[in-house]
Scaffold this motif. Structure first.
Motif, PDB file in Angstrom:
ATOM      1  N   ALA A  89      18.879   8.086 -16.233  1.00 46.29           N
ATOM      2  CA  ALA A  89      17.810   7.173 -16.621  1.00 46.29           C
ATOM      3  C   ALA A  89      17.546   6.484 -16.872  1.00 46.29           C
ATOM      4  O   ALA A  89      16.299   5.849 -17.215  1.00 46.29           O
ATOM      5  CB  ALA A  89      17.377   7.897 -17.411  1.00 46.29           C
ATOM      6  N   GLY A  90      18.795   5.749 -16.518  1.00 57.62           N
ATOM      7  CA  GLY A  90      19.172   3.656 -16.822  1.00 57.62           C
ATOM      8  C   GLY A  90      19.632   3.158 -18.362  1.00 57.62           C
ATOM      9  O   GLY A  90      19.183   2.269 -18.353  1.00 57.62           O
ATOM     10  N   ALA A  91      20.008   4.215 -19.157  1.00 60.38           N
ATOM     11  CA  ALA A  91      20.678   3.152 -20.060  1.00 60.38           C
ATOM     12  C   ALA A  91      22.146   2.803 -19.781  1.00 60.38           C
ATOM     13  O   ALA A  91      22.958   3.671 -18.714  1.00 60.38           O
ATOM     14  CB  ALA A  91      20.884   4.811 -21.233  1.00 60.38           C
ATOM     15  N   THR A  92      22.526   2.091 -20.352  1.00 57.70           N
ATOM     16  CA  THR A  92      23.738   1.522 -19.568  1.00 57.70           C
ATOM     17  C   THR A  92      24.760   2.751 -21.142  1.00 57.70           C
ATOM     18  O   THR A  92      24.672   2.516 -22.544  1.00 57.70           O
ATOM     19  CB  THR A  92      24.183  -0.011 -20.637  1.00 57.70           C
ATOM     20  OG1 THR A  92      23.109  -0.709 -19.891  1.00 57.70           O
ATOM     21  CG2 THR A  92      25.442  -0.547 -20.461  1.00 57.70           C
ATOM     22  N   VAL A  93      25.692   2.593 -20.771  1.00 53.69           N
ATOM     23  CA  VAL A  93      27.225   3.939 -21.761  1.00 53.69           C
ATOM     24  C   VAL A  93      27.647   3.207 -20.909  1.00 53.69           C
ATOM     25  O   VAL A  93      28.769   2.596 -20.775  1.00 53.69           O
ATOM     26  CB  VAL A  93      26.629   5.430 -20.390  1.00 53.69           C
ATOM     27  CG1 VAL A  93      28.534   5.868 -21.792  1.00 53.69           C
ATOM     28  CG2 VAL A  93      25.562   5.855 -21.670  1.00 53.69           C
ATOM     29  N   THR A  94      28.884   3.240 -22.779  1.00 52.53           N
ATOM     30  CA  THR A  94      30.154   1.956 -22.903  1.00 52.53           C
ATOM     31  C   THR A  94      30.845   2.529 -24.117  1.00 52.53           C
ATOM     32  O   THR A  94      30.160   3.360 -24.869  1.00 52.53           O
ATOM     33  CB  THR A  94      29.808   0.374 -22.805  1.00 52.53           C
ATOM     34  OG1 THR A  94      29.302   0.039 -24.095  1.00 52.53           O
ATOM     35  CG2 THR A  94      29.289   0.219 -21.643  1.00 52.53           C
ATOM     36  N   ALA A  95      31.856   2.087 -23.750  1.00 50.27           N
ATOM     37  CA  ALA A  95      32.840   2.514 -25.488  1.00 50.27           C
ATOM     38  C   ALA A  95      32.263   2.177 -26.348  1.00 50.27           C
ATOM     39  O   ALA A  95      32.190   3.228 -27.679  1.00 50.27           O
ATOM     40  CB  ALA A  95      34.105   1.842 -25.531  1.00 50.27           C
ATOM     41  N   ARG A  96      31.384   0.970 -26.515  1.00 50.14           N
ATOM     42  CA  ARG A  96      30.452   0.514 -27.380  1.00 50.14           C
ATOM     43  C   ARG A  96      29.714   0.848 -27.853  1.00 50.14           C
ATOM     44  O   ARG A  96      29.094   1.290 -29.207  1.00 50.14           O
ATOM     45  CB  ARG A  96      30.021  -1.223 -26.962  1.00 50.14           C
ATOM     46  CG  ARG A  96      30.006  -1.910 -28.755  1.00 50.14           C
ATOM     47  CD  ARG A  96      30.233  -3.747 -27.716  1.00 50.14           C
ATOM     48  NE  ARG A  96      29.040  -4.735 -28.295  1.00 50.14           N
ATOM     49  CZ  ARG A  96      29.905  -4.994 -29.392  1.00 50.14           C
ATOM     50  NH1 ARG A  96      31.023  -4.897 -29.596  1.00 50.14           N
ATOM     51  NH2 ARG A  96      29.008  -5.399 -30.507  1.00 50.14           N
TER      52      ARG A  96
ATOM     53  N   SER B  69      25.996  11.593 -18.971  1.00 53.81           N
ATOM     54  CA  SER B  69      25.824  11.308 -17.872  1.00 53.81           C
ATOM     55  C   SER B  69      24.009  11.108 -17.087  1.00 53.81           C
ATOM     56  O   SER B  69      23.843  10.231 -16.420  1.00 53.81           O
ATOM     57  CB  SER B  69      26.504  12.471 -16.285  1.00 53.81           C
ATOM     58  OG  SER B  69      25.420  13.371 -16.719  1.00 53.81           O
ATOM     59  N   LEU B  70      23.124  11.845 -17.890  1.00 51.73           N
ATOM     60  CA  LEU B  70      22.263  11.893 -17.614  1.00 51.73           C
ATOM     61  C   LEU B  70      21.166  10.727 -18.199  1.00 51.73           C
ATOM     62  O   LEU B  70      20.423   9.853 -17.313  1.00 51.73           O
ATOM     63  CB  LEU B  70      21.722  13.100 -18.244  1.00 51.73           C
ATOM     64  CG  LEU B  70      21.938  14.502 -17.993  1.00 51.73           C
ATOM     65  CD1 LEU B  70      21.542  15.401 -18.978  1.00 51.73           C
ATOM     66  CD2 LEU B  70      21.131  15.085 -16.447  1.00 51.73           C
ATOM     67  N   ALA B  71      21.670   9.976 -19.637  1.00 52.44           N
ATOM     68  CA  ALA B  71      21.035   8.215 -20.080  1.00 52.44           C
ATOM     69  C   ALA B  71      20.807   7.649 -19.009  1.00 52.44           C
ATOM     70  O   ALA B  71      20.226   7.073 -18.681  1.00 52.44           O
ATOM     71  CB  ALA B  71      22.293   8.673 -21.453  1.00 52.44           C
ATOM     72  N   GLU B  72      22.561   7.802 -18.030  1.00 51.81           N
ATOM     73  CA  GLU B  72      22.750   6.886 -17.403  1.00 51.81           C
ATOM     74  C   GLU B  72      21.880   6.982 -16.203  1.00 51.81           C
ATOM     75  O   GLU B  72      21.292   5.855 -16.099  1.00 51.81           O
ATOM     76  CB  GLU B  72      24.492   6.342 -16.759  1.00 51.81           C
ATOM     77  CG  GLU B  72      25.205   5.278 -16.378  1.00 51.81           C
ATOM     78  CD  GLU B  72      26.589   5.782 -16.515  1.00 51.81           C
ATOM     79  OE1 GLU B  72      27.224   4.589 -17.038  1.00 51.81           O
ATOM     80  OE2 GLU B  72      26.639   5.893 -15.610  1.00 51.81           O
TER      81      GLU B  72
END
Lengths: 56, 230
Positions: free
Chosen positions: B93-100, B88-91
């Motif tokens: 900060a702009g990162a994309t979080v998916t299953a992949r 959640s913190l990475a997202e």
């Protein structure tokens, strides 16, 4: 007052939630993996070995 | 926010934990039971007679294996709570979080929590010689924290200072050295101990990769569901 305002900003941004949730997770890992109370140790024994925790 | 974190982590941790428990019972538990025959003295390595490498290990012990399933699900739920919080913190900060992308989070989690400590303190079968358990726990915890910080610096750091710091953090626990016993008193054959360590690491990798993918998937799914409800 500033401190309260900052606190609200932090809580809204989700950092506080993330920290609390992570702390809950670390607590669960600590209790299941590391507490040496004998009942807990015996119940979690195989899991502690299989997941590479120092066991006994 | 908190409910999205908790819901996705509980689902992801429980799913990965059940699969991890299944893999452990099939691949790790027989080796552990085998080692316990040596730990208890029922089998003796280097005795007068050669010992069969395929002893009867008994079947499923409902109480013991049931507790293992429960505690494996608990441990991976704990890891899921930490991983989803970090996602959640990475997202944010702009990162994309998916299953992949969660697959890579899973590999990183495995490296920090299983592989890095195992480099100097390999997964132990019952009946091997080991140093004081508290000293090993302190070293284990310090190594996991240092390695997780290092992987965070590699993934999200920018520039050579961050990457150099990561290398130092990865190497430092092993240069410092893990607590080891003063003498070897283990009763378990090296073949069994080596197979145990390899199986524990292999199952750990599979479980963590699944955990990362589930965390990414449930995190997105909960976001869409709560976004639609709002």
């Amino acid at each position: 007052m500033n401190a309260v305002a900052n606190f609200v900003v932090v809580a809204k941004s989700g950092v506080l939630s993330a920290v609390l949730v992570a702390a809950l997770g670390l607590g669960i890992v600590f209790v299941t993996g590391h507490v040496q109370a004998s009942a807990l140790h015996d119940a979690a024994h195989d899991v502690r070995h299989a997941t590479g925790f120092p066991c006994h | 926010m908190a409910s999205r974190l908790l819901t996705s982590a509980l689902f992801a941790g429980f799913c990965a934990g059940l699969l991890a428990a299944l893999l452990q019972l099939v691949f790790v538990q027989p080796v552990l039971l085998h080692a316990e025959l040596y730990e208890s003295g029922q089998l003796v390595h280097f005795g007068a007679d050669p010992v069969s490498a395929n002893p009867d290990l008994g079947g499923i012990d409902l109480m013991r294996d049931g507790l293992s399933v429960l505690f494996t699900a608990l441990v991976y739920t704990g890891y899921a709570l930490v991983m989803v919080a970090a996602m959640s913190l990475a997202e944010a900060a702009g990162a994309t979080v998916t299953a992949r992308s969660g697959l890579i989070w899973g590999v990183a989690g495995f490296v920090a929590v299983h592989l890095a400590p195992a480099v100097s303190l390999p997964p132990e079968v019952p009946g091997v010689a080991a140093a004081d358990v508290v000293a090993r726990q302190v070293w284990w915890l310090a190594t996991v924290v240092a390695s997780a910080m290092a992987l965070g610096l590699i993934a999200f750091g920018k520039g050579w200072v961050a990457w150099g710091g990561a290398v130092v953090l990865l190497a430092a626990p092993h240069l410092f050295g893990a607590p080891h016993p003063d003498s070897f008193t283990g009763t378990v054959p090296p073949e069994v101990a080596a197979l145990f360590a390899a199986r524990a690491l292999g199952v750990g990798l599979a479980a963590w990769v699944l955990l990362g993918a589930f965390c990414g998937w449930f995190w997105q799914r909960e976001g869409q569901r709560q976004g639609a409800a709002a």
